[in-house]
Design a protein around this motif. Structure first.
Motif, short mmCIF file in Angstrom:
data_model
loop_
_atom_site.label_atom_id
_atom_site.label_comp_id
_atom_site.label_asym_id
_atom_site.label_seq_id
_atom_site.Cartn_x
_atom_site.Cartn_y
_atom_site.Cartn_z
N ALA A 1 0.79 -1.10 0.10
CA ALA A 1 -0.03 -0.02 0.06
C ALA A 1 0.85 1.20 -0.02
O ALA A 1 0.68 2.13 -0.69
CB ALA A 1 -0.91 -0.03 1.31
N LEU A 2 1.90 1.16 0.88
CA LEU A 2 2.83 2.39 0.90
C LEU A 2 3.69 2.51 -0.55
O LEU A 2 3.83 3.73 -1.15
CB LEU A 2 3.68 2.32 1.97
N ILE B 1 -7.19 -1.77 1.76
CA ILE B 1 -6.21 -1.04 2.57
C ILE B 1 -6.20 0.28 2.02
O ILE B 1 -5.51 0.38 0.99
CB ILE B 1 -5.05 -1.72 2.89
N SER B 2 -6.57 1.27 2.40
CA SER B 2 -6.60 2.69 1.95
C SER B 2 -5.15 3.43 2.81
O SER B 2 -5.20 3.49 3.80
CB SER B 2 -7.77 3.34 2.08
N THR B 3 -4.68 4.39 2.18
CA THR B 3 -3.57 5.08 2.70
C THR B 3 -4.02 6.68 2.47
O THR B 3 -4.64 7.15 1.88
CB THR B 3 -2.30 4.87 1.96
N GLU B 4 -3.32 7.33 3.57
CA GLU B 4 -3.35 9.02 3.68
C GLU B 4 -2.25 9.39 4.15
O GLU B 4 -1.22 8.93 4.76
CB GLU B 4 -4.74 9.16 4.31
N ALA B 5 -2.10 10.62 3.80
CA ALA B 5 -0.77 11.61 4.38
C ALA B 5 0.24 11.03 4.08
O ALA B 5 1.54 10.99 4.64
CB ALA B 5 -0.87 11.58 5.93
N ILE B 6 0.12 10.74 2.54
CA ILE B 6 1.54 9.86 2.04
C ILE B 6 2.57 10.92 1.74
O ILE B 6 2.25 12.02 1.09
CB ILE B 6 1.25 9.17 0.64
N LYS B 7 3.70 10.60 1.94
CA LYS B 7 5.00 11.41 1.79
C LYS B 7 6.16 10.60 1.09
O LYS B 7 6.52 9.71 1.69
CB LYS B 7 5.33 12.32 2.64
N VAL B 8 6.63 10.90 -0.03
CA VAL B 8 7.68 10.13 -0.64
C VAL B 8 9.05 10.77 -0.59
O VAL B 8 8.93 12.09 -1.09
CB VAL B 8 7.38 9.77 -2.28
N VAL C 1 9.15 5.90 2.00
CA VAL C 1 7.69 6.45 2.03
C VAL C 1 7.14 6.47 3.47
O VAL C 1 7.39 5.46 4.21
CB VAL C 1 6.79 5.51 1.05
N ILE C 2 6.48 7.43 3.55
CA ILE C 2 5.79 7.39 5.01
C ILE C 2 4.13 7.61 4.77
O ILE C 2 3.97 8.30 3.87
CB ILE C 2 6.21 8.72 5.74
N GLY C 3 3.53 7.30 5.58
CA GLY C 3 2.06 7.31 5.21
C GLY C 3 1.27 6.67 6.44
O GLY C 3 1.76 6.20 7.49
N ARG C 4 -0.10 7.02 6.60
CA ARG C 4 -1.16 6.42 7.50
C ARG C 4 -2.05 5.60 7.08
O ARG C 4 -2.72 5.60 5.99
CB ARG C 4 -1.81 7.91 8.15
N ILE C 5 -2.22 4.34 7.84
CA ILE C 5 -3.02 3.35 7.41
C ILE C 5 -3.76 3.17 8.57
O ILE C 5 -3.29 2.62 9.73
CB ILE C 5 -2.31 1.95 6.91
N LYS C 6 -5.08 3.14 8.57
CA LYS C 6 -6.21 2.77 9.57
C LYS C 6 -5.58 3.76 11.09
O LYS C 6 -5.55 2.99 11.94
CB LYS C 6 -6.23 1.44 10.11
N ASP C 7 -5.28 4.82 10.95
CA ASP C 7 -5.04 5.93 11.78
C ASP C 7 -3.73 5.40 12.47
O ASP C 7 -3.26 5.76 13.70
CB ASP C 7 -5.95 6.00 12.87
N GLN C 8 -2.73 4.66 11.86
CA GLN C 8 -1.37 4.37 12.23
C GLN C 8 -0.63 4.90 11.54
O GLN C 8 -0.41 4.52 10.56
CB GLN C 8 -1.53 2.72 12.80
N PHE D 1 2.92 4.38 9.46
CA PHE D 1 4.02 3.37 8.93
C PHE D 1 4.94 4.24 7.87
O PHE D 1 4.54 4.99 7.40
CB PHE D 1 2.84 2.32 8.13
N SER D 2 6.06 3.59 8.08
CA SER D 2 7.24 3.92 7.01
C SER D 2 7.74 2.88 6.41
O SER D 2 7.99 1.66 7.31
CB SER D 2 8.19 4.68 8.00
N ILE D 3 8.25 2.88 5.39
CA ILE D 3 9.07 1.74 4.57
C ILE D 3 10.11 2.36 3.93
O ILE D 3 10.07 3.46 3.34
CB ILE D 3 8.18 0.85 3.65
N GLY D 4 11.30 1.92 4.03
CA GLY D 4 12.63 2.45 3.39
C GLY D 4 13.79 1.86 3.98
O GLY D 4 13.89 0.61 4.61
N LYS D 5 14.89 2.69 3.64
CA LYS D 5 16.35 2.13 4.22
C LYS D 5 16.23 1.83 5.91
O LYS D 5 15.80 3.06 6.40
CB LYS D 5 17.29 3.04 3.73
#
Length: 808
Positions: free
Chosen positions: A550-551, A571-578, A584-591, A593-597
């Motif tokens: 999703a991210l 699964i929907s995402t919001e407040a995504i920032k690449v 990538v940083i974002g919110r999923i179900k008011d939580q 999450f970040s994925i990356g190095k």
């Protein structure tokens, strides 16, 4: 009889009987203005305008200002009309760019004249003329200058310019070739007759020929020589007059002076019945010059035709789908978002996206590879490539004048027109050299008139001809045209003009890893779930993959692609920032999450605690706690090993990657790359490049995939991008490897070194020939025949040497 004008659809007044032949059919016109407009459209091969127009044209008289005095100026003015320009003009913000075919260019001096003339015009942003292909690339500000002003300025100095079209070039070259052959035929036949008479005169000198017979034969020779020196030698006079008009010395000036002086002296001797005549020398001289010009024209035509063949790949018509029905339209009239049906075996008419169907597409014109490429829904295809055995429904993404093929042709023209420093220097030398020749000829005439009057004229003639620096001006443009044409055929697109100069001195090659040394097609090798609960929830492998997908769906990075198959649309995402190059940083179900190095998302203490994640490709984090680590593997390109082995013989190799250091070193060991730098951002890569340049004095070539590589591309001396995209003009790379093969780097390096060597050979011959011939001619050791043959052979030798670059 039709009672309305075919052009503007207005009634035809009684007594008006005007027609224009359009597509082999005579069409009525209401006035001279409409007739002129229609004739211009026909002359420029734009008659499809009438087939696809949606309303009648404006009345011709409104388009032609009274101030225009000549018919040619009227035709040029009409080319300012947007409806006609849309077919051959490229728009770039506030400017326009066009490739023009220029008739009458015979050598590099002609190209220089046109460049100098146009550069004086206010509004000209760029002008480059290629003497080899006889084409000019012009960029101008449309609000200051119009196309007709540019065409008129070119015509003012004796040349004719028209919009460049590949098929027209071929037809025009055939027409010019026919005229050349006619001149050669007439000059050759008359020269043989004059030579026969000359034999009679020579023998008559020993057999007491009657004076009236000798005079009769001289007059016959005089009459036969007139067509040779007027019609046969006309191209030389035209070139000389055009040069002198703008107070410039071209190579045609000394040749024309030599022909006119020799003929005039012989004519005067015939009329006054005093002295010797040399009509056979003048005729032979002109004939040999024409042969040299013709062979030079044929060689230049071959090189130009090879580079123009790309345009012939464009189909004339396309099958457009409109309101569920099919209609045939001109391919150049396709617009963005039009739906087009492409049947098996047809040429793809526009850059498009496949909406329905799958097929194999031959992309040889891009990559040089004849093996078809599988294409299916959502794949991009390019104009000029050939559909295989499947029916495709596609959506047009680019108009014809902005297609990938159009950009390819335009950029190819720009790179061919570039002049290296050595070429610019030689052009300046050539200008002064002609003046030196004329001064030397005058000095030679004065000296020999005092010491050997009967030979003074012919020695001076030899000086004028033998030392003409034609080969000097052909040395670089012919080599560059042949080199770029050869590279294009191998799927290597040279965008920047300095590449052919810089590549031979490159001593360090820097490679991006992902998508460059490797294929960029990652797969998830394994997933490690961290032993930590977040909000009393233990994540499963399926959950972490769905969250990661999703991210990553918002990222264009190659590492994001393997997650696509795990995307859960619930699964929907919001407040995504690449964050470019990081994650990538974002919110999923008011939580959150970040994925990356790992180095970006986790503190050093956390990394030490979980040592295994150091080698992870990316990690998933929530509330600063590690959830999972993903390990991705990428395949090394098949040709990477052999290329690096070749480069390591005489060059340094570097790897600059955003991936972790261990992964970089692993690839580095497999490929024998001397230095590997991992965990680098785009700015870090640029810093490494600059340090190599400053501290180690390295000349560096950077090879990347073109994604987020602009900073490092700008820092490198030469930059190369893998693959092809729909807008190569905006790519920051100097070279595009259209065939997506690393082996192309070796080809580019080899061809650039060979081009440099051939240019050097050309100059060595041109300078050496003139340096040897000038003192010999002044000393009287070279006859006019030898002078003509020497000048022609030197030019032909330079062109033939350059044509070796086209051989594979």
């Amino acid at each position: 009889m039709p009672n309305s004008c075919f052009h503007c659809n207005e009634p035809i007044p009684q007594g008006i009987n005007l027609y224009v032949s359009i597509d082999k059919k005579k069409q009525p016109m209401c006035c001279i203005g409409c007739q002129a407009v229609a004739q211009t459209i026909v002359d420029n091969n734009l008659t499809q305008y009438y087939q696809f127009r949606t309303e009648p044209a404006q009345k011709g008289t409104d388009l032609i200002p009274e101030a225009l005095k000549t018919q040619q100026h009227q035709k040029n003015k009409l080319l300012d009309e947007e409806v006609l320009q849309s077919e051959f003009i490229y728009h770039d913000k506030d400017s326009k760019e066009a490739i023009l075919t220029v008739e009458g260019i015979s050598c590099a001096a002609c190209a220089w004249l046109i460049e100098m003339q146009l550069s004086k015009l206010t509004g000209i942003l760029k002008i480059s003329v290629n003497a080899t292909t006889q084409r000019a690339t012009v960029k101008w500000q449309d609000d200051i200058l119009q196309l007709s002003d540019i065409l008129n300025a070119i015509e003012h100095i004796g040349y004719i310019a028209l919009p460049f079209k590949a098929n027209e070039i071929e037809q025009r070259n055939k027409a010019i070739s026919k005229v050349f052959i006619k001149r050669l035929g007439i000059s050759g036949i008359l020269m043989m007759q004059i030579m026969m008479i000359a034999v009679g005169l020579y023998f008559g000198a020993f057999s007491d020929m009657a004076e009236h017979n000798k005079i009769y034969l001289r007059w016959i020779s005089f009459i036969l020589a007139i067509p040779v020196v007027s019609y046969g030698a006309f191209p030389f006079y035209k070139g000389a007059i055009n040069a002198l008009k703008i107070k410039h010395l071209s190579m045609d000036v000394p040749v024309s002076i030599a022909i006119i002086l020799a003929f005039s002296a012989s004519a005067w001797a015939t009329i006054t019945k005093q002295g010797e005549v040399y009509f056979e020398s003048v005729s032979m001289f002109t004939f040999l010059l024409l042969i040299g010009k013709f062979l030079e024209f044929r060689a230049r035509s071959y090189a130009a035709q090879t580079s123009a063949n790309l345009l012939k790949l464009m189909p004339m018509v396309a099958t457009r789908i409109k309101n569920s029905s099919e209609e045939l339209v001109a391919a150049k009239l396709l617009k963005v978002d039009d739906l087009v049906l492409i049947k098996p075996g047809e040429i793809i008419p526009a850059d498009s996206l496949i909406i329905h169907g799958n097929s194999q597409v031959n992309e040889a014109m891009l990559s040089g590879e004849q093996i078809p490429v599988e294409k299916t829904v959502n794949d991009s295809i390019f104009a000029g490539t050939i559909n295989g055995d499947g029916n495709l429904t596609v959506q047009v993404k680019q108009p014809s004048n902005q297609s990938f093929l159009s950009q390819l042709i335009r950029l190819s023209e720009q790179s061919q027109a570039h002049k290296p420093k050595l070429a610019r220097f030689s052009d300046k030398v050539a200008q002064y050299f002609i003046a030196i020749i004329l001064i030397t000829a005058i000095g030679t005439a004065i000296y020999w008139q005092q010491h050997l009057p009967e030979e003074a004229f012919w020695i001076t003639l030899s000086v004028l001809v033998a030392t003409c620096p034609c080969a000097l001006s052909l040395a670089t443009p012919t080599a560059l045209t042949c080199a770029t044409t050869r590279l294009n055929s191998d799927g290597i697109m040279v965008k920047s003009s300095h590449v052919m100069e810089t590549m031979p001195i490159i001593d360090c090659f820097a490679f991006d890893k992902t998508g460059t040394l490797t294929t960029g097609d990652f797969v998830i090798d394994r997933v490690e779930i961290a032993q930590s609960n977040i909000n009393d929830h233990v994540y499963t492998r399926r959950e972490v993959l769905a969250i990661a997908a999703a991210l990553e769906s918002h990222s264009e990075h190659p590492l994001a692609k393997p997650f696509i198959q795990y995307r859960d649309l619930n699964i929907s995402t919001e407040a995504i920032k690449v964050h470019s190059g990081q994650g990538v940083i974002g919110r999923i179900k008011d939580q959150n999450f970040s994925i990356g190095k790992a180095s970006w998302l986790l503190a050093s203490t956390e990394q030490k605690k979980n040592k295994s994640i150091i080698n992870a490709s990316c990690v998933l984090v929530s509330e600063n706690k590690l959830i999972a680590a993903f390990y991705l593997v990428d395949k090394i390109r098949d040709d990477a090993k052999s290329l690096i082995n070749k480069l390591n013989i005489s060059h340094q190799t570097l790897m600059l990657s955003g991936d972790n250091q261990n992964a970089c070193e692993k690839i580095g060991r497999e490929l024998s790359i001397s230095q590997c730098y991992g965990n680098l951002s785009a700015t870090d890569k640029m810093t490494v490049i600059k340090k190599q340049q400053e501290n180690n004095k390295k000349i560096i070539a950077m090879i990347g995939d073109g994604v987020n590589d602009s900073p490092v591309f700008g820092a490198a001396h030469v930059s190369m991008a893998m693959g092809c995209g729909t807008d190569i003009a905006k790519s920051g790379a100097d070279v595009i490897l259209l065939n997506n093969k690393l082996a192309s780097i070796s080809t580019l390096s080899r061809i650039s070194i060979k081009t440099k060597r051939i240019i050097f050979q050309n100059y060595l011959w041109a300078f050496g020939y003139n340096a040897i011939v000038l003192p010999l001619a002044v000393s009287g050791f070279i006859t006019p025949y030898m002078a003509v043959i020497g000048m022609s052979v030197s030019s032909i030798l330079v062109i033939s040497n350059s044509l070796r670059l086209l051989k594979k």
